[in-house]
Design a protein around this motif. Structure first.
Motif, short mmCIF file in Angstrom:
data_model
loop_
_atom_site.label_atom_id
_atom_site.label_comp_id
_atom_site.label_asym_id
_atom_site.label_seq_id
_atom_site.Cartn_x
_atom_site.Cartn_y
_atom_site.Cartn_z
N GLN A 165 6.47 2.76 -12.90
CA GLN A 165 5.98 3.09 -11.57
C GLN A 165 5.58 1.83 -10.82
OE1 GLN A 165 2.91 6.23 -12.33
NE2 GLN A 165 4.28 7.47 -11.09
N VAL A 166 5.62 1.92 -9.52
CA VAL A 166 5.19 0.81 -8.66
C VAL A 166 4.12 1.33 -7.70
CG1 VAL A 166 7.31 -0.52 -8.74
CG2 VAL A 166 7.10 1.33 -7.06
N PRO A 167 3.24 0.48 -7.19
CA PRO A 167 3.13 -0.96 -7.46
C PRO A 167 2.47 -1.23 -8.80
CG PRO A 167 1.42 -0.29 -5.94
CD PRO A 167 2.27 0.92 -6.16
N GLU A 168 2.87 -2.34 -9.42
CA GLU A 168 2.25 -2.76 -10.67
C GLU A 168 1.02 -3.60 -10.35
OE1 GLU A 168 5.89 -4.08 -13.26
OE2 GLU A 168 6.30 -4.20 -11.12
#
Lengths: 343, 266
Positions: A186-189
């Motif tokens: 998933q983003v944002p990291e």
């Protein structure tokens, strides 16, 4: 004159008489062939005829209005037949009093790549396993670290050791060595931020400077465009661009009929052919009709802004007035019209 | 490459039951498919044909996110009045929003909440805004015993009407529609409201040109109002599934080279 006139003389060159005779024959044959093809009304050969006519057309910039319209009509006819639906090719010129500017909030971008995919939906790039072209690339950049324990003596300059904010061996802060192919769940990291890059629509574009056939040029509204028909595929522009913005059709583009966007512009998202360069045009088929680009519309966090730099009330001007703004590689004097900003 | 994904999203909760609305993303773009605009599970849109051969939206088959608008104004209503501190041309443009009420009230419980529970009798109207332990609603607001938004400085009834649960309130207890959350959020976040009104905070789609019609995204289409900072992530946005990486250049087996950690000896 003897029969030897037609032979190659002692210096290895063809005699003038023979050259003129043969040249005359070939010219007459090719012109009559072309004329026949151009005037042939058979539908089965229509596409071929159009292709022939495309070969004879001038550089788009040098065409008269009538010639431009003829070229557009030819393309609309060919594309509609090829893709099995009504395809429109727009030739709208730049709007007076408009200079497009783009701003991207680097603090907000979450790196989801929806802009890159939306661009493909809109601009008819090649897709599929053989050749996939995306005009936008999103770089994943590591957040820098500074730790007092890292202050070793291995840095630059020799002997001084401590270099606040990193040294020759330990970059600190932002480094432009991003990841193009990041694949997190998933983003944002947490430990990264993201920097999308695309054509910056430079005021002094290096790509335009190097084009040997002047098929790429900057229109008055600031958009750097390409007449694909005049592109010779030398890829000089790709090498000259400091922003990695241009792509090349190494093979025949793959564009499924049902996915093809039929609303096109001559200088923008009309289907390309093998052996030509292409790049972002700020969705010229949309922006010259007043609509926002596909990437602006799709960004789920509203990080992308586009507007008229000449309008003091436009959102782009407000960004420039109120935000912290920077441009990429200003040292090259390209004067990009693509700005990055932070809140 | 194509895969289905089931996203569970907890929806409006009443006293009677706990409902969830699982969303299944289809394999291809077709009428009836559901995908999301900005917040997964909270900004859903159903695909339909707006013109022959043109869908209202095109969606990503891998993440279920909207990728392209065939009609940027599909399903919108006028934004309504918005006071502004300056007079500018952009204030007179046609502005539309997508109503939030149908999305928030997907299970048609909002009205029930007002009639069945918060009617002033079954659950007495609170006499003060003082925080108190909540027996209910921990499904709507995770960690509701310790509301993230405001970090203890605000409580439910600073935003929600104590007598009408279908409405929000301003500083003077005037009711605000869920369709205009900007009026509520602007109570505290005045600077953000101003930037939003200028078009440089948030998102708009449609026509960029002066005087052109625009669809404005309202606050709750991007942010979770109960936990704007997303817990410890302090991001402002929930995490999303990213779209697939671009194709590797021919001859490059993988992208390991760019995953090398920077450090000594690099």
């Amino acid at each position: 004159m003897s029969k030897d006139d037609s032979k190659i003389d002692e210096t290895g060159s063809v005699s003038r008489r023979d050259f003129l005779r043969k040249a005359g024959t070939y010219t007459a044959a090719s012109l009559s062939g072309a004329a026949m093809l151009l005037s042939d009304p058979k539908p089965a050969q229509a596409t071929q005829n159009v292709t022939w006519a495309e070969h004879f057309q001038k550089n788009y910039r040098l065409m008269t209005e009538e010639e431009k319209q003829e070229a557009i009509d030819r393309l609309e006819k060919r594309y509609s037949e090829e893709f099995g639906k009504t395809v429109t090719v727009d030739g709208s010129p730049a709007i007076d009093g408009v200079l497009f500017g783009y701003a991207l909030n680097i603090q907000k971008c979450i790196g989801c790549r929806r802009c890159a995919k939306a661009c493909v939906q809109e601009n008819n790039q090649s897709r599929g396993p053989e050749q996939e072209i995306e005009w936008i690339r999103v770089l994943r950049l590591e957040k820098g670290e500074f730790d007092v324990n890292d202050r070793d003596n291995a840095g630059y300059p020799e002997g001084f050791g401590v270099q606040v904010g990193g040294n020759a061996y330990k970059p600190a802060g932002v480094v432009l060595e991003g990841q193009h192919y990041y694949t997190p769940e998933q983003v944002p990291e947490k430990d990264a931020f993201y920097m999308p890059m695309q054509c910056m629509q430079c005021e002094k574009p290096p790509c335009v400077k190097v084009c040997p056939v002047r098929t790429t040029y900057r229109d008055p509204d600031g958009i750097v465009v390409i007449d694909y028909n005049w592109c010779i595929g030398c890829r000089m522009c790709i090498g000259a661009c400091p922003y990695w913005a241009r792509r090349f059709n190494w093979g025949e583009p793959n564009l499924p009929n049902e996915q093809m966007n039929p609303v096109t512009h001559y200088l923008g998202n009309r289907p390309r052919m093998k052996g030509v360069a292409e790049k972002c045009t700020f969705c010229i088929q949309r922006t010259r009709k007043g609509r926002w680009t596909a990437c602006v519309e799709v960004c789920p966090v509203g990080a992308r802004k586009l507007g008229n730099l000449l309008d003091p009330e436009s959102d782009i001007r407000k960004v420039l007035q109120t935000k912290k703004v920077f441009r990429l590689r200003t040292d090259l004097n390209t004067y990009p019209k693509f700005f990055y900003f932070m809140d | 490459m194509f895969k289905n994904r089931i996203v569970g999203s907890t929806a409006a909760i009443c006293m009677l039951a706990v409902f969830s609305t699982p969303t299944v993303y289809g394999e291809a773009n077709q009428v009836g498919n559901e995908c999301f605009e900005s917040r997964d599970g909270k900004t859903q849109v159903t695909q339909k044909e707006v013109a022959p051969g043109t869908l209202n939206v095109r969606c990503s088959p891998t993440t279920g996110g909207v990728l392209w608008w065939g009609d940027p104004f599909d399903g919108t209503i006028p934004m309504g009045d918005m006071p502004a501190s300056v007079d500018a041309d952009y204030l007179h443009e046609e502005a539309v929003v997508k109503p939030r009420e149908p999305e928030i009230d997907r299970n048609k419980l909002l009205t029930v909440c007002t009639v069945a529970c918060h009617n002033g009798e079954y659950v007495p109207v609170p006499q003060s805004k003082e925080p108190r332990p909540l027996a209910m609603h921990q499904d709507i607001v995770p960690d509701s015993m310790k509301l993230a938004h405001g970090k203890g400085a605000i409580w439910c009834l600073d935003c929600h009407s104590k007598t009408n649960r279908t409405k929000l309130i301003d500083h003077f207890d005037n009711e605000i529609s869920f369709n205009q959350p900007q009026k509520l959020c602007g109570k505290c976040h005045g600077q953000v409201l101003r930037r939003w009104r200028e078009g440089i905070h948030g998102k708009r789609i449609g026509m960029w040109d002066k005087g052109g019609k625009k669809r404005w995204w309202v606050c709750t289409e991007c942010h979770n109002p109960h936990d704007v900072e997303q817990g410890n992530r302090q991001s402002g946005f929930a995490q999303l599934y990213p779209e697939p990486a671009p194709m590797l250049p021919k001859g490059m087996p993988n992208a390991d080279h760019e995953r090398v950690k920077h450090g000594p000896g690099h």
